[in-house]
Enzyme design. Structure first.
Site, PDB file in Angstrom:
ATOM      1  N   ARG A   1       0.860  -1.519  -0.343  1.00  0.00           N
ATOM      2  CA  ARG A   1      -0.436   0.102   0.060  1.00  0.00           C
ATOM      3  C   ARG A   1       0.934   1.062  -0.127  1.00  0.00           C
ATOM      4  O   ARG A   1       0.813   2.131  -1.051  1.00  0.00           O
ATOM      5  CB  ARG A   1      -1.026   0.622   1.350  1.00  0.00           C
ATOM      6  CG  ARG A   1      -2.478   0.647   1.229  1.00  0.00           C
ATOM      7  CD  ARG A   1      -1.833   2.295   1.307  1.00  0.00           C
ATOM      8  NE  ARG A   1      -1.119   2.249   2.534  1.00  0.00           N
ATOM      9  CZ  ARG A   1      -0.664   3.913   3.252  1.00  0.00           C
ATOM     10  NH1 ARG A   1      -0.468   4.216   2.832  1.00  0.00           N
ATOM     11  NH2 ARG A   1       0.305   3.648   4.747  1.00  0.00           N
ATOM     12  N   ASP A   2       1.627   1.581   1.218  1.00  0.00           N
ATOM     13  CA  ASP A   2       2.313   2.525   1.390  1.00  0.00           C
ATOM     14  C   ASP A   2       3.791   2.969   0.165  1.00  0.00           C
ATOM     15  O   ASP A   2       3.529   3.719  -0.143  1.00  0.00           O
ATOM     16  CB  ASP A   2       2.958   2.671   2.316  1.00  0.00           C
ATOM     17  CG  ASP A   2       3.340   4.080   3.270  1.00  0.00           C
ATOM     18  OD1 ASP A   2       4.254   4.935   3.716  1.00  0.00           O
ATOM     19  OD2 ASP A   2       2.995   4.697   2.127  1.00  0.00           O
TER      20      ASP A   2
ATOM     21  N   HIS B   1       6.531   4.530  12.707  1.00  0.00           N
ATOM     22  CA  HIS B   1       6.858   4.361  10.839  1.00  0.00           C
ATOM     23  C   HIS B   1       7.739   4.410  10.769  1.00  0.00           C
ATOM     24  O   HIS B   1       6.914   5.995   9.924  1.00  0.00           O
ATOM     25  CB  HIS B   1       5.320   4.485  10.501  1.00  0.00           C
ATOM     26  CG  HIS B   1       4.917   4.278   9.557  1.00  0.00           C
ATOM     27  ND1 HIS B   1       3.763   3.709   8.358  1.00  0.00           N
ATOM     28  CD2 HIS B   1       5.460   5.180   7.520  1.00  0.00           C
ATOM     29  CE1 HIS B   1       4.158   3.275   7.167  1.00  0.00           C
ATOM     30  NE2 HIS B   1       5.044   4.638   6.817  1.00  0.00           N
TER      31      HIS B   1
ATOM     32  N   HIS C   1      11.010   6.922   7.913  1.00  0.00           N
ATOM     33  CA  HIS C   1      10.914   6.801   6.364  1.00  0.00           C
ATOM     34  C   HIS C   1      12.415   6.943   6.931  1.00  0.00           C
ATOM     35  O   HIS C   1      12.973   8.004   7.432  1.00  0.00           O
ATOM     36  CB  HIS C   1      10.427   8.309   5.901  1.00  0.00           C
ATOM     37  CG  HIS C   1       8.663   7.766   5.501  1.00  0.00           C
ATOM     38  ND1 HIS C   1       8.351   8.382   4.338  1.00  0.00           N
ATOM     39  CD2 HIS C   1       7.803   6.608   5.519  1.00  0.00           C
ATOM     40  CE1 HIS C   1       7.011   7.976   4.669  1.00  0.00           C
ATOM     41  NE2 HIS C   1       6.576   6.748   4.839  1.00  0.00           N
TER      42      HIS C   1
ATOM     43  N   CYS D   1       9.533   8.988  -1.795  1.00  0.00           N
ATOM     44  CA  CYS D   1       9.120  10.486  -1.107  1.00  0.00           C
ATOM     45  C   CYS D   1       8.870  11.176  -1.664  1.00  0.00           C
ATOM     46  O   CYS D   1       9.440  12.074  -2.549  1.00  0.00           O
ATOM     47  CB  CYS D   1      10.015  11.527   0.026  1.00  0.00           C
ATOM     48  SG  CYS D   1       9.954  12.204   0.759  1.00  0.00           S
TER      49      CYS D   1
ATOM     50  N   ASN E   1      10.440   4.953   2.369  1.00  0.00           N
ATOM     51  CA  ASN E   1      10.252   3.959   3.717  1.00  0.00           C
ATOM     52  C   ASN E   1      11.159   3.192   3.864  1.00  0.00           C
ATOM     53  O   ASN E   1      12.009   3.162   2.996  1.00  0.00           O
ATOM     54  CB  ASN E   1       8.681   2.973   3.146  1.00  0.00           C
ATOM     55  CG  ASN E   1       6.990   3.543   2.775  1.00  0.00           C
ATOM     56  OD1 ASN E   1       7.124   4.156   4.128  1.00  0.00           O
ATOM     57  ND2 ASN E   1       6.881   3.418   2.645  1.00  0.00           N
TER      58      ASN E   1
END
Lengths: 442, 384
Positions: free
Chosen positions: A156-157, A348, A350, A381, A390
Site C-alpha cells: 500500500r504505502d 513508521h 521513513h 518520498c 519507507n
C-alpha cells in the site's frame, strides 16, 4: 572459501548437516557443525535461558545454533565476561577443554560461528596473556522487546508512492510472497479515490484476490465512510485511518483540518465497531512537517490519544518526511506514551535521511514492539524527488535478528518477495541488506 | 546549523547545554537505576519484565512509577551521550581507494580542501601502499606535498610497513595509520601475513614513528564479521586493539569491514575492547553495506565512544559484495549527531557540497541519503 548465507539468517558461512544436541534439558536440532566440547560448557551455562526461549519460539522451527547469537544482549554481555573470567575456574575444576589453545595460527575456530560459545578464546587469542574483563557498567538500555511485530506496508504505502503502476495479479502475488515469508500483517491496499491514487485503483480486486491465511491480517486504508463501505463490501476485516499531527499537512494532504479529519474517522470507527472490524490509526508528521517544520510532541500525543480513544487498536506514529533523529523521536515517544499504552503503539519511520534504523532502535529501547516497514524500501518520498521513503523491511529484519529479537520472518523469503516486485517495477531494491546479500558470491 | 532552532521544547529533554564551551570527551552519566551488571542468571526477570508488563498491566490508569520508568528510559537512551563527537573523514583514502574510477590528483586535493573548510579536523589524506595493490592512490606523494601545508587539521596516511612509512615521512606526513585484522583468515587474504606477523611489522612502524614524534592511529578490521570465517570473537578484537594501543597508537579505530554488524554484535565487541583500552582512545568505523551503520553508531555513542569514522557521500563500495555500499556517509552521521544535539564542529551543508563535488567527478550518485534528500527538497521541508 565459499560464503553462503546460512538458513539461520545470522551468519554467512557454510551450513553443516543438522544434528541433534542436548541443549539444557531439551534436544535441539542444530544446523551448523560445532565441536561438542565447545558447545557443552557454554550451553550448560545458558541452558536455562535457552529453554525458556525455546518455549517462546515456534516449535516448528528447528532451534538452529544460529539462534543462540540471537539471545538478548544482557545475557550475551554478561555471558561473555563471566565466561572469560571463569576460564581459569574451569581449568582448575578440570572441565576446561582446550581444543585450540596451543595453536598460534588459528585464533578462531573456523566452524564455530557462535563466538560466545568458544570457551577457549581467552587462551588462544591472547596467547596466555591475562585478559582482564572488568565488569563494565551497563551503559546501554537493553530492555528490548523479545518479539517485534513487523507490519508490512509495501503493497500500500510502497506501491502508492511508486511511479510505475503494477498490475493486480502482481500485487496479489507480492502479497502472497510476503505472507509466505512469515509476515503477519500486510497492508493490502487503499480505498481512496483513484483520482488521487491511481496506483491503487484496483483495491477491490486485490482484496478479493488475496488468499486469506489464518493468522494474517490485511488492513486497508479508508479515508472516510464511503471508502470504508467499499472496503467492507470487498471483504475487508481491518481498516486503517490517517490523521496528521500537523495542521498544515492535514490541510494540504487531505484538504481538511485535524479536527475535521478526526470527526470523519469517528464515523468510520463507529461503523467499524458495528461490523466488528478492527481499526488501525496512523499519525503522520510526528516529527516534522514539509510545510510547518518541526512538530511539537504534544500535538502528536493529542492526535494519538484521540485515535486511541475512538477505538483504534494500534496507533502507528509516522515520520512522514524522514527528518527525525533519535533526539527528536525520543521526546515524541515520551509524550505519546504518557497517553497511549506502549503496547498499542507502532513506529513508521521513513529512511529519507538514512535515520530510520537508528530511530527504530531507540523506539525499541523505549519499549515499542511494532515496526512498520516496506519490502525493498518501496515508495519514494513525494516531498523530495528522488529521495527514498519507507524503511526497507529486509534491513529492519536484519537488525532485529541481529539484536536477538524474534520476528517470525524468514529473511530469505522476504528477499524473494522484494526481488519479485523490484523486477516488475523495474527498479533496484531500496534495501541495502538485500543488495549486499544477493551480490555475495554464492 | 543547530538542528532544533526555534522549537519550544523543554530544554532538559534535549540535553542542549546552553552556553556550554568546555567539551568533555567522555560524558557518561551514571544514572541511579538498578545495577544490571550482575552475573548470568541474576536479572533474568528484567529482560522480559518490560515485555510482560506491557501485556499484563492495565495501562488505562498510569501510575507515577511507569512515568518515571519512561523518563529514565529516555534518559538512558539519549542523555548519556557524549557532548562532542570527533568525526574522522576517511573519504579521500578509504573512499577513493574502493571506487572503480580513479580521480586525478588536483581533484583529490580540491576534495580535501573542501572537507577541511566544512570543519572536519581529521581527514585521512591518502595511503602509501604499493600502487600495484591500490592504483587509485598511486599519487600519494603528490597529494601529500600539497596537503602538508594545510594547518589546523590532521592528515593521517596509511602505511602498511616500514617502507611505506619512510615514504610517508619523506613526503611530509605528520600522522600515520596502521591496519591490523581481528580475523586471521582476513589478515592472510588481505595483507598476506598472519595477525602476529602484521603486528610485528607495525611495531617497527610505531617505533620509527615514535622516534620522529609522529602520532600513529591504529585500525582493527573485521571487528564483527569476516568475509572468510564468519563471526569474529570479541576477544580477538580486544587482543588486537590492546596490542595496537600498547604499541603507542593514540587512537584505535574498530572497523566493521563488511558491514554485517548490528547493535547485537557491536555491543559485546565494544564491551570486550573497552575493558582493555580506554574508551576515549577508541573510534568506530562502521560500513553501511547492510544499512546498519547508523544504529551501530548510536549504540557506540550510548556506550561512550566519541569518535566516528565516516566517508563523505558514502564513498567506497564494498569489495566483497559487488555493487553494495561501503563506508557510512558523513552527511548522514552529521545529520544524526546534529539531531541529537551533539557538537561536531562540522557544517553539514559544506560537507554536502564537498560530496557533490567528488560525486560529479566520479560520475556516481551520492551514497548519502541525507545529502540526496537535502539537495532535492524545498527549503521549508528541511527546517529541522
Amino acid at each position: 572459501a565459499e560464503t553462503r548465507w546460512c538458513s539461520c539468517d545470522l551468519h554467512f558461512s557454510g551450513c553443516g548437516d543438522p544434528r541433534d544436541l542436548f541443549v539444557g534439558f531439551k534436544r535441539a536440532r542444530v544446523c551448523c557443525p560445532i565441536p561438542r566440547q565447545a558447545l557443552g560448557r557454554g550451553l550448560r551455562r545458558i541452558g536455562f535461558e535457552f529453554i525458556h526461549r525455546s518455549r517462546m519460539s515456534s516449535l516448528e522451527e528447528p532451534l538452529g545454533l544460529g539462534d543462540l547469537p540471537k539471545l538478548s544482549i544482557n545475557r550475551l554481555g554478561r555471558f561473555c565476561q563471566s565466561a572469560c573470567r571463569s576460564t581459569a575456574d574451569d581449568r582448575s575444576t578440570g572441565n576446561y577443554t582446550p581444543s585450540n589453545s596451543g595453536n598460534n595460527q588459528t585464533l578462531f575456530h573456523s566452524t564455530s560461528h557462535s563466538w560466545h560459545l568458544q570457551g577457549q578464546y581467552t587462551d588462544s587469542s591472547c596467547n596466555g596473556v591475562d585478559m582482564e574483563f572488568r565488569t563494565l557498567p551497563q551503559k546501554v538500555s537493553w530492555d528490548l522487546p523479545r518479539f517485534v511485530k513487523v507490519v508490512e506496508v509495501g503493497p500500500r504505502d510502497g506501491l502508492q508512492n511508486e511511479k510505475n503502476i503494477v498490475p493486480t495479479s502482481v500485487k496479489i502475488e507480492l502479497i502472497h510472497k510476503l505472507v509466505a515469508s512469515g509476515l503477519s500483517v500486510v497492508e493490502a491496499t487503499s480505498f481512496v479515490s483513484p483520482r488521487w491514487v491511481p496506483q491503487l485503483a484496483d483495491a477491490k480486486d486485490v482484496l478479493e484476490g488475496i488468499q486469506h491465511a489464518p493468522n494474517v491480517r490485511f488492513p486497508v486504508l479508508t479515508p472516510n465512510l464511503r471508502g470504508f463501505e467499499a472496503a467492507v463490501a470487498a471483504g475487508a476485516k481491518e481498516v486503517a485511518v490517517f490523521a496528521s499531527a500537523s495542521e498544515s499537512f492535514s490541510k494540504s494532504n487531505i484538504n481538511c483540518t485535524i479536527e475535521e479529519s478526526l470527526a470523519r474517522y469517528r464515523d468510520v470507527t463507529s461503523a467499524a465497531k458495528k461490523h466488528g472490524i478492527r481499526i488501525r490509526g496512523y499519525v503522520s508528521c510526528v516529527v516534522g512537517c514539509p510545510v510547518e517544520g518541526a512538530v511539537h510532541p504534544s500535538k502528536v500525543a493529542y492526535v494519538a490519544k484521540e485515535l486511541y480513544d475512538m477505538g483504534c487498536v494500534e496507533i502507528s506514529l509516522g515520520d512522514t518526511i524522514g527528518v527525525g533523529t533519535p533526539g527528536r523521536v525520543v521526546p515524541m515517544l515520551e509524550a505519546v506514551m504518557a497517553v497511549v499504552p506502549a503496547d498499542k503503539l507502532a513506529v513508521h519511520f521513513h529512511d529519507t535521511y538514512g535515520q530510520a534504523l537508528a530511530n527504530i532502535l531507540v523506539s525499541l529501547q523505549m519499549g515499542i514492539g511494532v515496526v512498520d516497514s516496506s519490502v525493498s524500501g518501496l515508495g519514494g518520498c513525494p516531498y523530495a524527488k528522488g529521495a527514498t521513503g519507507n524503511v526497507a523491511t529486509e534491513d529492519v529484519v536484519y537488525m532485529l535478528h541481529g539484536l536477538g529479537i524474534e520476528t517470525n520472518v524468514d529473511l530469505g523469503k522476504l528477499m524473494d518477495a522484494g526481488d519479485y516486485i523490484c523486477k516488475h517495477l523495474d527498479r533496484p531494491s531500496g534495501s541495502k541488506t538485500a543488495t549486499a546479500l544477493c551480490r555475495l558470491t554464492a | 546549523d543547530n538542528a532544533i532552532e526555534g522549537i519550544q521544547f523543554e530544554p532538559h529533554l534535549l540535553n542542549i547545554g546552553v552556553g556550554e564551551h568546555a567539551c568533555r570527551r567522555r560524558t557518561y552519566q551514571r544514572h541511579p537505576v538498578s545495577n544490571r551488571a550482575t552475573p548470568v542468571g541474576g536479572n533474568r526477570h528484567v529482560l522480559y519484565a518490560s515485555y510482560l508488563s506491557q501485556n499484563q498491566q492495565n495501562y488505562r490508569s498510569f501510575s507515577a512509577s511507569s512515568d518515571q520508568e519512561r523518563i529514565e528510559a529516555a534518559n538512558r537512551i539519549i542523555h548519556g551521550l557524549p557532548r562532542c563527537v570527533k568525526i574522522v573523514e576517511v573519504g579521500p583514502r578509504d573512499g577513493l581507494q574502493n571506487e572503480k574510477n580513479t580521480v586525478p590528483t588536483p581533484v583529490k586535493i580540491e576534495l580535501i580542501k573542501r572537507l577541511v573548510t566544512s570543519g572536519l579536523s581529521v581527514v585521512e589524506a591518502t595511503s602509501f601502499v604499493s600502487p600495484k595493490w591500490v592504483p587509485q592512490l598511486a599519487d600519494a606523494k603528490d597529494v601529500m606535498e600539497v596537503v602538508r601545508n594545510i594547518t589546523g587539521v590532521s592528515f593521517p596516511v596509511l602505511t602498511p610497513n616500514l617502507k611505506g612509512f619512510e615514504a610517508a615521512a619523506a613526503a611530509g606526513a605528520k600522522e600515520v595509520a596502521i591496519f591490523a585484522s581481528a580475523s586471521e583468515a582476513f589478515s592472510k587474504s588481505n595483507i598476506n601475513c598472519s595477525i602476529k606477523e602484521s603486528l610485528v611489522r607495525y611495531n617497527d612502524v610505531a617505533l620509527a614513528a615514535q622516534k620522529r614524534e609522529i602520532p600513529v592511529r591504529g585500525y582493527v578490521s573485521c571487528v564483527v564479521g569476516c568475509p572468510v570465517e564468519g563471526s569474529v570473537p570479541p576477544s580477538n578484537v580486544a587482543y588486537v586493539a590492546k596490542e595496537l594501543y600498547d604499541m603507542g597508537c593514540y587512537e584505535v579505530s574498530l572497523g566493521d569491514t563488511i558491514g554485517v554488524g548490528t547493535p547485537g554484535t557491536v555491543v559485546p565487541m565494544l564491551e570486550a575492547v573497552m575493558s582493555v583500552v580506554p574508551v576515549e582512545k577508541l573510534a568506530v568505523h562502521f560500513h553501511d553495506t547492510y544499512g546498519q551503520s547508523l544504529s551501530n553508531i548510536l549504540v557506540s555513542l550510548q556506550m561512550g565512544i566519541s569518535v566516528v569514522d565516516s566517508s563523505v557521500a558514502g564513498l567506497g563500495g564494498c569489495p566483497y559484495a559487488q555493487g553494495a555500499s561501503g563506508n557510512v556517509a558523513t552527511e548522514d552521521v552529521v545529520y544524526m549527531l546534529n539531531g541529537l544535539g551533539i557538537k561536531t564542529g562540522v557544517d553539514l551543508s559544506k560537507v554536502i557540497a564537498a560530496g557533490e563535488f567528488i560525486c560529479k567527478h566520479l560520475g556516481r550518485q551520492s551514497g548519502s541519503k541525507a545529502a540526496t534528500a537535502l539537495s532535492k527538497v524545498t527549503a521549508s521541508a528541511s527546517k529541522l
